[in-house]
Design a protein around this motif. Structure first.
Motif, PDB file in Angstrom:
ATOM      1  N   UNK A  18       0.815  -1.215   0.000  1.00  0.00           N
ATOM      2  CA  UNK A  18       0.000   0.000   0.000  1.00  0.00           C
ATOM      3  C   UNK A  18       0.852   1.269   0.000  1.00  0.00           C
ATOM      4  N   UNK A  19       2.186   1.114   0.011  1.00  0.00           N
ATOM      5  CA  UNK A  19       3.075   2.269  -0.003  1.00  0.00           C
ATOM      6  C   UNK A  19       3.464   2.781   1.366  1.00  0.00           C
ATOM      7  N   UNK A  20       3.089   2.082   2.438  1.00  0.00           N
ATOM      8  CA  UNK A  20       3.433   2.507   3.792  1.00  0.00           C
ATOM      9  C   UNK A  20       4.826   2.003   4.156  1.00  0.00           C
ATOM     10  N   UNK A  21       5.629   2.868   4.749  1.00  0.00           N
ATOM     11  CA  UNK A  21       6.978   2.520   5.175  1.00  0.00           C
ATOM     12  C   UNK A  21       6.927   1.944   6.595  1.00  0.00           C
ATOM     13  N   UNK A  22       7.606   0.826   6.791  1.00  0.00           N
ATOM     14  CA  UNK A  22       7.691   0.152   8.079  1.00  0.00           C
ATOM     15  C   UNK A  22       9.145   0.045   8.505  1.00  0.00           C
ATOM     16  N   UNK A  23       9.374   0.007   9.814  1.00  0.00           N
ATOM     17  CA  UNK A  23      10.709  -0.178  10.373  1.00  0.00           C
ATOM     18  C   UNK A  23      10.748  -1.448  11.210  1.00  0.00           C
ATOM     19  N   UNK A  24      11.827  -2.188  11.050  1.00  0.00           N
ATOM     20  CA  UNK A  24      12.101  -3.356  11.882  1.00  0.00           C
ATOM     21  C   UNK A  24      13.448  -3.109  12.542  1.00  0.00           C
ATOM     22  N   UNK A  25      13.561  -3.400  13.828  1.00  0.00           N
ATOM     23  CA  UNK A  25      14.810  -3.163  14.563  1.00  0.00           C
ATOM     24  C   UNK A  25      15.243  -4.468  15.217  1.00  0.00           C
ATOM     25  N   UNK A  26      16.478  -4.859  14.966  1.00  0.00           N
ATOM     26  CA  UNK A  26      17.009  -6.082  15.585  1.00  0.00           C
ATOM     27  C   UNK A  26      18.527  -6.082  15.427  1.00  0.00           C
ATOM     28  N   UNK A  27      19.167  -7.129  15.913  1.00  0.00           N
ATOM     29  CA  UNK A  27      20.618  -7.252  15.780  1.00  0.00           C
ATOM     30  C   UNK A  27      20.985  -7.474  14.319  1.00  0.00           C
ATOM     31  N   UNK A  28      22.122  -6.954  13.924  1.00  0.00           N
ATOM     32  CA  UNK A  28      22.567  -6.979  12.532  1.00  0.00           C
ATOM     33  C   UNK A  28      22.547  -8.365  11.891  1.00  0.00           C
ATOM     34  N   UNK A  29      22.984  -9.440  12.562  1.00  0.00           N
ATOM     35  CA  UNK A  29      23.011 -10.747  11.890  1.00  0.00           C
ATOM     36  C   UNK A  29      21.626 -11.273  11.481  1.00  0.00           C
ATOM     37  N   UNK A  30      20.573 -10.790  12.089  1.00  0.00           N
ATOM     38  CA  UNK A  30      19.219 -11.205  11.705  1.00  0.00           C
ATOM     39  C   UNK A  30      18.940 -10.794  10.252  1.00  0.00           C
ATOM     40  N   UNK A  31      19.484  -9.662   9.823  1.00  0.00           N
ATOM     41  CA  UNK A  31      19.224  -9.127   8.495  1.00  0.00           C
ATOM     42  C   UNK A  31      20.348  -9.412   7.497  1.00  0.00           C
TER      43      UNK A  31
END
Length: 93
Positions: A18-31
Motif C-alpha cells: 500500500x506504499x506505507x513505510x515500516x521499520x524493523x529493529x534487531x541485531x545486525x546478523x538477523x538481516x
C-alpha cells in the motif's frame, strides 16, 4: 542504530504493497548473516528479512500481493507488528 550490545542493532525499512513505510529493529546478523552491516558499512545496504506466507503453505500463483509474517526470527516493528501485505516481487523464494 547502535554498536552495543555487540553485534550491534540496526533499523531496516521497507515499503508494503500500500506504499506505507515500516521499520524493523534487531541485531545486525538477523538481516545480514554475512557481516554486511557494521560500523564501517556504507548505508543504505540492501538486506533480507526472513518471512513466511501467513495462513498458507506457499505463494498464491495469480495474486500480485501476499500477506507475510516476519515471525521466523521473531522480528517485529517497534509496536509489535509482524504481518504485512507486500508485493510478490519483493519476495525471494
Amino acid at each position: 542504530m547502535d554498536d552495543e550490545p555487540w553485534p550491534g542493532v540496526v533499523e531496516v525499512q521497507f515499503t508494503d504493497a500500500a506504499g506505507r513505510c515500516w521499520s524493523l529493529v534487531d541485531k545486525a546478523p538477523i538481516f545480514a548473516a554475512m557481516g554486511e552491516l557494521g560500523p564501517d558499512s556504507a548505508y543504505p545496504v540492501e538486506v533480507t528479512v526472513a518471512c513466511a506466507v501467513a495462513g498458507g503453505h506457499g505463494l498464491p500463483e495469480n495474486d500480485e500481493v501476499v500477506t507475510v509474517s516476519t515471525s521466523p526470527h521473531g522480528v517485529t516493528t517497534p509496536d509489535g507488528r509482524e504481518e504485512f501485505t507486500v508485493r510478490q516481487d519483493q519476495l525471494i523464494r
